[in-house]
Design a protein around this motif. Structure first.
Motif, PDB file in Angstrom:
ATOM      1  N   LEU A   1       1.024  -5.153  -5.844  1.00  0.00           N
ATOM      2  CA  LEU A   1       0.352  -5.261  -6.918  1.00  0.00           C
ATOM      3  C   LEU A   1      -1.239  -5.337  -7.452  1.00  0.00           C
ATOM      4  O   LEU A   1      -1.923  -4.452  -7.745  1.00  0.00           O
ATOM      5  CB  LEU A   1       0.807  -6.123  -7.639  1.00  0.00           C
ATOM      6  CG  LEU A   1       2.649  -5.845  -7.860  1.00  0.00           C
ATOM      7  CD1 LEU A   1       2.880  -7.569  -8.600  1.00  0.00           C
ATOM      8  CD2 LEU A   1       2.964  -4.961  -9.008  1.00  0.00           C
ATOM      9  N   ALA A   2      -1.743  -5.868  -5.764  1.00  0.00           N
ATOM     10  CA  ALA A   2      -3.182  -5.908  -5.735  1.00  0.00           C
ATOM     11  C   ALA A   2      -3.981  -4.734  -5.985  1.00  0.00           C
ATOM     12  O   ALA A   2      -4.899  -4.037  -6.331  1.00  0.00           O
ATOM     13  CB  ALA A   2      -3.316  -6.894  -4.787  1.00  0.00           C
ATOM     14  N   HIS A   3      -2.733  -3.757  -4.577  1.00  0.00           N
ATOM     15  CA  HIS A   3      -4.223  -2.987  -4.224  1.00  0.00           C
ATOM     16  C   HIS A   3      -3.169  -1.684  -5.139  1.00  0.00           C
ATOM     17  O   HIS A   3      -4.191  -0.773  -5.706  1.00  0.00           O
ATOM     18  CB  HIS A   3      -2.948  -2.369  -3.231  1.00  0.00           C
ATOM     19  CG  HIS A   3      -2.894  -1.163  -2.887  1.00  0.00           C
ATOM     20  ND1 HIS A   3      -3.953  -0.426  -2.076  1.00  0.00           N
ATOM     21  CD2 HIS A   3      -2.375   0.259  -2.671  1.00  0.00           C
ATOM     22  CE1 HIS A   3      -4.435   0.802  -1.108  1.00  0.00           C
ATOM     23  NE2 HIS A   3      -2.755   1.109  -1.961  1.00  0.00           N
ATOM     24  N   ALA A   4      -2.637  -1.541  -5.432  1.00  0.00           N
ATOM     25  CA  ALA A   4      -1.963  -0.601  -7.055  1.00  0.00           C
ATOM     26  C   ALA A   4      -3.354  -0.432  -8.251  1.00  0.00           C
ATOM     27  O   ALA A   4      -3.830   0.341  -8.517  1.00  0.00           O
ATOM     28  CB  ALA A   4      -0.668  -0.844  -7.467  1.00  0.00           C
ATOM     29  N   GLN A   5      -3.778  -1.655  -8.392  1.00  0.00           N
ATOM     30  CA  GLN A   5      -4.537  -1.761  -9.255  1.00  0.00           C
ATOM     31  C   GLN A   5      -6.171  -2.041  -9.055  1.00  0.00           C
ATOM     32  O   GLN A   5      -6.763  -1.131 -10.354  1.00  0.00           O
ATOM     33  CB  GLN A   5      -4.512  -3.402  -9.863  1.00  0.00           C
ATOM     34  CG  GLN A   5      -3.420  -4.132 -10.500  1.00  0.00           C
ATOM     35  CD  GLN A   5      -3.455  -5.750 -10.672  1.00  0.00           C
ATOM     36  OE1 GLN A   5      -3.253  -6.438  -9.806  1.00  0.00           O
ATOM     37  NE2 GLN A   5      -3.450  -6.344 -12.002  1.00  0.00           N
ATOM     38  N   ASP A   6      -6.127  -1.639  -7.417  1.00  0.00           N
ATOM     39  CA  ASP A   6      -7.103  -1.251  -7.231  1.00  0.00           C
ATOM     40  C   ASP A   6      -7.231   0.368  -7.593  1.00  0.00           C
ATOM     41  O   ASP A   6      -7.942   0.918  -7.890  1.00  0.00           O
ATOM     42  CB  ASP A   6      -7.758  -1.560  -5.735  1.00  0.00           C
ATOM     43  CG  ASP A   6      -7.523  -3.093  -5.435  1.00  0.00           C
ATOM     44  OD1 ASP A   6      -8.690  -3.192  -6.304  1.00  0.00           O
ATOM     45  OD2 ASP A   6      -7.394  -3.122  -4.003  1.00  0.00           O
ATOM     46  N   LEU A   7      -6.424   0.972  -7.193  1.00  0.00           N
ATOM     47  CA  LEU A   7      -6.050   2.091  -7.591  1.00  0.00           C
ATOM     48  C   LEU A   7      -6.311   2.781  -8.700  1.00  0.00           C
ATOM     49  O   LEU A   7      -6.621   3.596  -9.788  1.00  0.00           O
ATOM     50  CB  LEU A   7      -5.264   3.094  -6.904  1.00  0.00           C
ATOM     51  CG  LEU A   7      -4.963   2.937  -5.552  1.00  0.00           C
ATOM     52  CD1 LEU A   7      -3.317   3.376  -4.692  1.00  0.00           C
ATOM     53  CD2 LEU A   7      -5.525   3.439  -4.677  1.00  0.00           C
TER      54      LEU A   7
ATOM     55  N   ALA B   1      -0.742   7.858  -6.625  1.00  0.00           N
ATOM     56  CA  ALA B   1       0.508   6.986  -6.277  1.00  0.00           C
ATOM     57  C   ALA B   1       0.225   6.259  -5.665  1.00  0.00           C
ATOM     58  O   ALA B   1      -0.802   7.123  -4.177  1.00  0.00           O
ATOM     59  CB  ALA B   1       2.240   7.591  -5.494  1.00  0.00           C
ATOM     60  N   THR B   2       0.937   4.809  -4.429  1.00  0.00           N
ATOM     61  CA  THR B   2       0.148   4.280  -3.404  1.00  0.00           C
ATOM     62  C   THR B   2       1.211   4.681  -2.724  1.00  0.00           C
ATOM     63  O   THR B   2       2.280   5.627  -2.695  1.00  0.00           O
ATOM     64  CB  THR B   2       0.953   2.797  -3.581  1.00  0.00           C
ATOM     65  OG1 THR B   2       1.751   2.680  -4.152  1.00  0.00           O
ATOM     66  CG2 THR B   2       0.016   2.307  -5.058  1.00  0.00           C
ATOM     67  N   SER B   3       0.930   4.384  -1.403  1.00  0.00           N
ATOM     68  CA  SER B   3       1.944   4.490  -0.294  1.00  0.00           C
ATOM     69  C   SER B   3       1.704   3.548   0.351  1.00  0.00           C
ATOM     70  O   SER B   3       0.957   2.950   0.873  1.00  0.00           O
ATOM     71  CB  SER B   3       1.329   5.785   0.614  1.00  0.00           C
ATOM     72  OG  SER B   3       2.009   5.800   1.968  1.00  0.00           O
ATOM     73  N   SER B   4       3.277   2.956   0.514  1.00  0.00           N
ATOM     74  CA  SER B   4       3.293   1.679   1.064  1.00  0.00           C
ATOM     75  C   SER B   4       3.135   1.907   2.617  1.00  0.00           C
ATOM     76  O   SER B   4       1.945   0.845   4.058  1.00  0.00           O
ATOM     77  CB  SER B   4       4.385   1.239   1.333  1.00  0.00           C
ATOM     78  OG  SER B   4       5.572   2.387   2.002  1.00  0.00           O
TER      79      SER B   4
ATOM     80  N   GLU C   1       3.742  -4.874 -16.011  1.00  0.00           N
ATOM     81  CA  GLU C   1       2.873  -5.810 -17.231  1.00  0.00           C
ATOM     82  C   GLU C   1       1.429  -5.734 -16.316  1.00  0.00           C
ATOM     83  O   GLU C   1       0.520  -5.187 -17.514  1.00  0.00           O
ATOM     84  CB  GLU C   1       3.026  -7.334 -16.046  1.00  0.00           C
ATOM     85  CG  GLU C   1       4.109  -7.706 -16.558  1.00  0.00           C
ATOM     86  CD  GLU C   1       4.344  -9.143 -16.582  1.00  0.00           C
ATOM     87  OE1 GLU C   1       3.199 -10.240 -16.188  1.00  0.00           O
ATOM     88  OE2 GLU C   1       5.249  -9.609 -17.848  1.00  0.00           O
ATOM     89  N   VAL C   2       1.340  -4.762 -15.054  1.00  0.00           N
ATOM     90  CA  VAL C   2      -0.123  -4.290 -14.771  1.00  0.00           C
ATOM     91  C   VAL C   2      -0.668  -3.074 -14.663  1.00  0.00           C
ATOM     92  O   VAL C   2      -2.067  -2.867 -14.228  1.00  0.00           O
ATOM     93  CB  VAL C   2      -0.750  -4.939 -13.065  1.00  0.00           C
ATOM     94  CG1 VAL C   2      -0.310  -6.082 -12.411  1.00  0.00           C
ATOM     95  CG2 VAL C   2       0.649  -3.554 -12.603  1.00  0.00           C
ATOM     96  N   GLY C   3      -0.013  -2.197 -15.914  1.00  0.00           N
ATOM     97  CA  GLY C   3       0.160  -0.683 -15.747  1.00  0.00           C
ATOM     98  C   GLY C   3       0.801  -0.226 -15.464  1.00  0.00           C
ATOM     99  O   GLY C   3      -0.546   1.716 -15.607  1.00  0.00           O
ATOM    100  N   LEU C   4       1.362  -0.037 -14.257  1.00  0.00           N
ATOM    101  CA  LEU C   4       1.789   1.018 -13.172  1.00  0.00           C
ATOM    102  C   LEU C   4       2.597   1.604 -14.748  1.00  0.00           C
ATOM    103  O   LEU C   4       3.234   1.381 -14.973  1.00  0.00           O
ATOM    104  CB  LEU C   4       2.200   0.721 -11.675  1.00  0.00           C
ATOM    105  CG  LEU C   4       1.685   0.250 -11.213  1.00  0.00           C
ATOM    106  CD1 LEU C   4       2.545  -0.997  -9.792  1.00  0.00           C
ATOM    107  CD2 LEU C   4       1.105   1.411 -10.134  1.00  0.00           C
ATOM    108  N   ALA C   5       2.911   2.937 -14.555  1.00  0.00           N
ATOM    109  CA  ALA C   5       3.465   4.299 -15.124  1.00  0.00           C
ATOM    110  C   ALA C   5       5.081   4.354 -14.119  1.00  0.00           C
ATOM    111  O   ALA C   5       6.064   4.983 -14.878  1.00  0.00           O
ATOM    112  CB  ALA C   5       2.558   5.266 -14.888  1.00  0.00           C
TER     113      ALA C   5
END
Length: 284
Positions: free
Chosen positions: A70-76, A46-49, A108-112
């Motif tokens: 969103l960009a940060h999540a895509q990096d992960l 998971a990301t962490s804000s 759309e970007v693929g997050l679960a």
């Protein structure tokens, strides 16, 4: 480039949420930390804000934008072959349709999945009950319209911020449950007994944050309480910053470099980064 939704990862992620059989949702803050956690056995990232804000040199004050998150999540997601969930604060807006759009873009970007809280950012105030519920109803409707599974977690953060009591938190998560949330989350309840009450209040999966008194619990303890998911929040990132603070203080105030002797060997770091990498990444 946006990542195409991985339906299998999204389905796998939803299936992990089983009350009484908790898994660890490992919050990372960059590709390297995500890969290390994957190599060490994480089933989902998971990301962490807060941790993300730290990487940008910002305090945790709810100042991230949706595009940044969103960009940060895509990096992960690009770094590991695991489901990734987003810690998306208040959905980056007050209006229900803004929260719904955040869900749509996340899918759309693929997050679960993502978490949505009831904090009226910036600050620690909270949305009034009816608006808080309507925001989750809109988010749940958007989630169901996606072409893949999507795990929407609704958070009642007022207990953590001292804005309302446990009774109100339970009233909110029960309403979020009825509004279509897939899982519920009350960060930092005051005690283990309060966490148990939260788990009893719903049949939906409950997330627990492993900080404060809850960090002393074992996986078996969380399971016995009925928890489905254990997240780390920004704890690992803060632990990393603690190491920087302590080593830096020793160096710059006393000329003492001995804290550096406790570092992990570079070869071990390299091996973990390679082991945790996505197949399309640097894994050989």
């Amino acid at each position: 480039m946006p990542r195409h939704p991985n339906r299998q990862l999204a389905s796998d992620f939803k299936a992990l949420h089983m009350p009484g059989q908790p898994f660890i949702l490992a919050n990372a803050w960059d590709a390297g930390s995500a890969r290390m956690l994957a190599a060490l056995g994480a089933k989902a990232i998971a990301t962490s804000s807060a941790a993300h804000a730290f990487t940008l040199g910002r305090p945790d004050l709810g100042q991230l934008t949706r595009d940044e998150a969103l960009a940060h999540a895509q990096d992960l997601m690009a770094a590991v072959d695991l489901p990734v969930s987003g810690d998306f604060e208040n959905g980056f807006g007050e209006a229900p349709d803004v929260v719904a759009e955040t869900v749509r873009l996340s899918g759309e970007v693929g997050l679960a999945g993502i978490c949505i809280e009831d904090t009226a950012l910036p600050g620690t105030g909270f949305y009034e009950f009816d608006l808080a519920v309507e925001r989750i109803r809109a988010a749940a409707s958007a989630a169901r319209a996606l072409s893949q599974d999507f795990t929407l977690v609704a958070r009642a953060d007022g207990v953590m911020h001292g804005q309302y009591d446990l009774t109100e938190a339970i009233r909110r998560i029960q309403a979020f449950d009825d509004a279509g949330a897939d899982a519920l989350y009350v960060p930092v309840p005051g005690s283990v007994q309060e966490l148990a009450a939260i788990c009893r209040a719903t049949n939906k999966p409950v997330n627990a944050l492993a900080v404060g008194p809850l960090s002393k619990l074992s996986m078996q303890d969380f399971a016995a309480l009925g928890v489905a998911r254990i997240s780390l929040g920004s704890a690992l990132a803060r632990l990393t910053h603690k190491a920087i603070f302590e080593a830096g203080t020793a160096m710059f105030t006393g000329g003492d470099f001995t804290p550096l002797s406790a570092m992990m060997p570079g070869s071990r770091v390299d091996a973990l980064l390679l082991a945790g990498a996505a197949e399309s990444g640097e894994k050989r």
